[in-house]
Enzyme design. Structure first.
Site, PDB file in Angstrom:
ATOM      1  N   GLU A  45       0.749  -1.229  -0.057  1.00 17.63           N
ATOM      2  CA  GLU A  45       0.056   0.181   0.008  1.00 17.63           C
ATOM      3  C   GLU A  45       0.849   1.335   0.031  1.00 17.63           C
ATOM      4  O   GLU A  45       2.029   1.194   0.022  1.00 17.63           O
ATOM      5  CB  GLU A  45      -0.947  -0.077   1.170  1.00 17.63           C
ATOM      6  CG  GLU A  45      -2.158  -1.168   1.049  1.00 17.63           C
ATOM      7  CD  GLU A  45      -3.106  -1.407   2.420  1.00 17.63           C
ATOM      8  OE1 GLU A  45      -2.888  -0.383   3.266  1.00 17.63           O
ATOM      9  OE2 GLU A  45      -3.864  -2.039   1.914  1.00 17.63           O
ATOM     10  N   ASN A  46       0.248   2.518  -0.155  1.00 14.41           N
ATOM     11  CA  ASN A  46       0.982   3.926  -0.102  1.00 14.41           C
ATOM     12  C   ASN A  46      -0.119   4.802   0.361  1.00 14.41           C
ATOM     13  O   ASN A  46      -1.511   4.702   0.530  1.00 14.41           O
ATOM     14  CB  ASN A  46       1.220   4.070  -1.700  1.00 14.41           C
ATOM     15  CG  ASN A  46       1.907   5.106  -1.852  1.00 14.41           C
ATOM     16  OD1 ASN A  46       1.765   6.474  -1.620  1.00 14.41           O
ATOM     17  ND2 ASN A  46       3.371   4.962  -1.900  1.00 14.41           N
ATOM     18  N   ALA A  47       0.625   5.720   0.933  1.00 12.77           N
ATOM     19  CA  ALA A  47      -0.105   6.892   1.788  1.00 12.77           C
ATOM     20  C   ALA A  47      -1.032   7.394   0.606  1.00 12.77           C
ATOM     21  O   ALA A  47      -2.027   7.942   1.011  1.00 12.77           O
ATOM     22  CB  ALA A  47       0.825   7.836   2.438  1.00 12.77           C
ATOM     23  N   CYS A  54      -1.956  -4.998  -5.501  1.00 14.78           N
ATOM     24  CA  CYS A  54      -2.458  -6.113  -5.139  1.00 14.78           C
ATOM     25  C   CYS A  54      -1.640  -7.223  -5.038  1.00 14.78           C
ATOM     26  O   CYS A  54      -0.529  -7.216  -5.955  1.00 14.78           O
ATOM     27  CB  CYS A  54      -3.667  -6.657  -5.915  1.00 14.78           C
ATOM     28  SG  CYS A  54      -5.287  -5.585  -5.677  1.00 14.78           S
ATOM     29  N   GLU A  56      -2.017 -10.243  -6.196  1.00  9.61           N
ATOM     30  CA  GLU A  56      -2.096 -11.288  -7.387  1.00  9.61           C
ATOM     31  C   GLU A  56      -1.166 -10.680  -8.360  1.00  9.61           C
ATOM     32  O   GLU A  56      -0.349 -11.439  -8.969  1.00  9.61           O
ATOM     33  CB  GLU A  56      -3.318 -11.295  -7.834  1.00  9.61           C
ATOM     34  CG  GLU A  56      -4.372 -12.260  -6.906  1.00  9.61           C
ATOM     35  CD  GLU A  56      -5.150 -11.041  -6.184  1.00  9.61           C
ATOM     36  OE1 GLU A  56      -4.559 -10.240  -5.189  1.00  9.61           O
ATOM     37  OE2 GLU A  56      -6.438 -11.258  -5.619  1.00  9.61           O
ATOM     38  N   CYS A  93      -9.692  -9.066  -6.877  1.00 13.11           N
ATOM     39  CA  CYS A  93     -10.408  -7.888  -7.178  1.00 13.11           C
ATOM     40  C   CYS A  93     -10.524  -8.046  -8.992  1.00 13.11           C
ATOM     41  O   CYS A  93     -10.053  -8.732  -9.654  1.00 13.11           O
ATOM     42  CB  CYS A  93      -9.806  -6.499  -6.859  1.00 13.11           C
ATOM     43  SG  CYS A  93      -8.414  -6.142  -7.947  1.00 13.11           S
ATOM     44  N   CYS A  96      -7.278  -7.666 -10.908  1.00  8.95           N
ATOM     45  CA  CYS A  96      -6.620  -8.932 -10.858  1.00  8.95           C
ATOM     46  C   CYS A  96      -7.194  -9.858 -11.692  1.00  8.95           C
ATOM     47  O   CYS A  96      -6.332 -10.675 -12.223  1.00  8.95           O
ATOM     48  CB  CYS A  96      -6.364  -9.379  -9.176  1.00  8.95           C
ATOM     49  SG  CYS A  96      -5.148  -8.146  -8.535  1.00  8.95           S
TER      50      CYS A  96
HETATM   51  N1  THU Z   1      -6.001  -6.446  -2.441  1.00  4.83           N
HETATM   52  C1  THU Z   1      -5.239  -7.611  -2.921  1.00  4.83           C
HETATM   53  O1  THU Z   1      -4.063  -7.499  -2.444  1.00  4.83           O
HETATM   54  N2  THU Z   1      -5.815  -8.119  -3.829  1.00  4.83           N
HETATM   55  C2  THU Z   1      -7.056  -8.314  -4.192  1.00  4.83           C
HETATM   56  O2  THU Z   1      -7.562  -8.951  -5.145  1.00  4.83           O
HETATM   57  C3  THU Z   1      -8.047  -7.304  -3.597  1.00  4.83           C
HETATM   58  C4  THU Z   1      -7.494  -6.261  -2.760  1.00  4.83           C
HETATM   59  C5  THU Z   1      -5.513  -5.440  -1.679  1.00  4.83           C
HETATM   60  C6  THU Z   1      -5.209  -4.214  -1.890  1.00  4.83           C
HETATM   61  C7  THU Z   1      -5.278  -3.122  -0.539  1.00  4.83           C
HETATM   62  O3  THU Z   1      -3.765  -3.118  -0.102  1.00  4.83           O
HETATM   63  C8  THU Z   1      -6.170  -4.242   0.171  1.00  4.83           C
HETATM   64  O4  THU Z   1      -6.296  -5.286  -0.407  1.00  4.83           O
HETATM   65  C9  THU Z   1      -7.393  -3.474   0.693  1.00  4.83           C
HETATM   66  O5  THU Z   1      -8.130  -3.347  -0.365  1.00  4.83           O
END
Ligand code: THU
Length: 136
Positions: A45-47, A54, A56, A93, A96
């Protein structure tokens, strides 16, 4: 051990590497390439929220980096954990899903369900009306 179980174990391990101080959702992914190798990724993640990525697609990037453009996806497992360390049901998601299909519409995708069992589905089934770049 069945290969999907092995990938699930790797995905759990990868989730613990996640950088997720904002959502507190730690996600790990582990994939098997058609060439027989395993690659993992976690969410970063990032600020500036949209800059984050993600798990995947991190695993896919690692696979392409290692194997080049010939990389094909055979199977992928996704595992996620909340801030209390409890396993959570998380499916890939939409972005992905599009990315998984790019490398293997028939690839096996497995992720935890709400009853704590593991769903197993083909990547193409996750996104039936995926974007296909028209050739003209
Ligand atoms: N996230 C994933 O890593 N994969 C997904 O398929 C759905 C969401 C992460 C992104 C973010 O860092 C956190 O889950 C919340 O959305």
């Amino acid at each position: 051990m069945h290969d999907l179980d092995f990938l699930r174990t790797l995905a759990v391990q990868a989730a613990h590497q996640a950088y997720a101080p904002y959502s507190k959702l730690r996600v790990g992914a582990a994939l098997r390439s058609a060439a027989g190798h395993a690659y993992t990724g976690c969410n970063v993640e990032n600020a500036s929220y949209p800059v984050g990525g993600c798990a995947e697609r991190a695993a896919i990037a690692a696979a392409v980096q290692a194997e080049g453009p010939g990389f094909r996806l055979q199977a992928i497992a996704v595992a996620a954990f909340g801030s209390d360390g409890a396993a959570l049901p998380v499916s890939p998601c939409g972005a992905c899903r599009q990315s998984l299909i790019e490398f293997g519409a028939d690839a096996a995708v497995t992720f935890r369900q709400s009853d704590d069992g593991w769903m197993e589905v083909k990547a193409g089934e996750l996104l039936p009306f995926r974007f296909i770049l028209p050739s003209r």
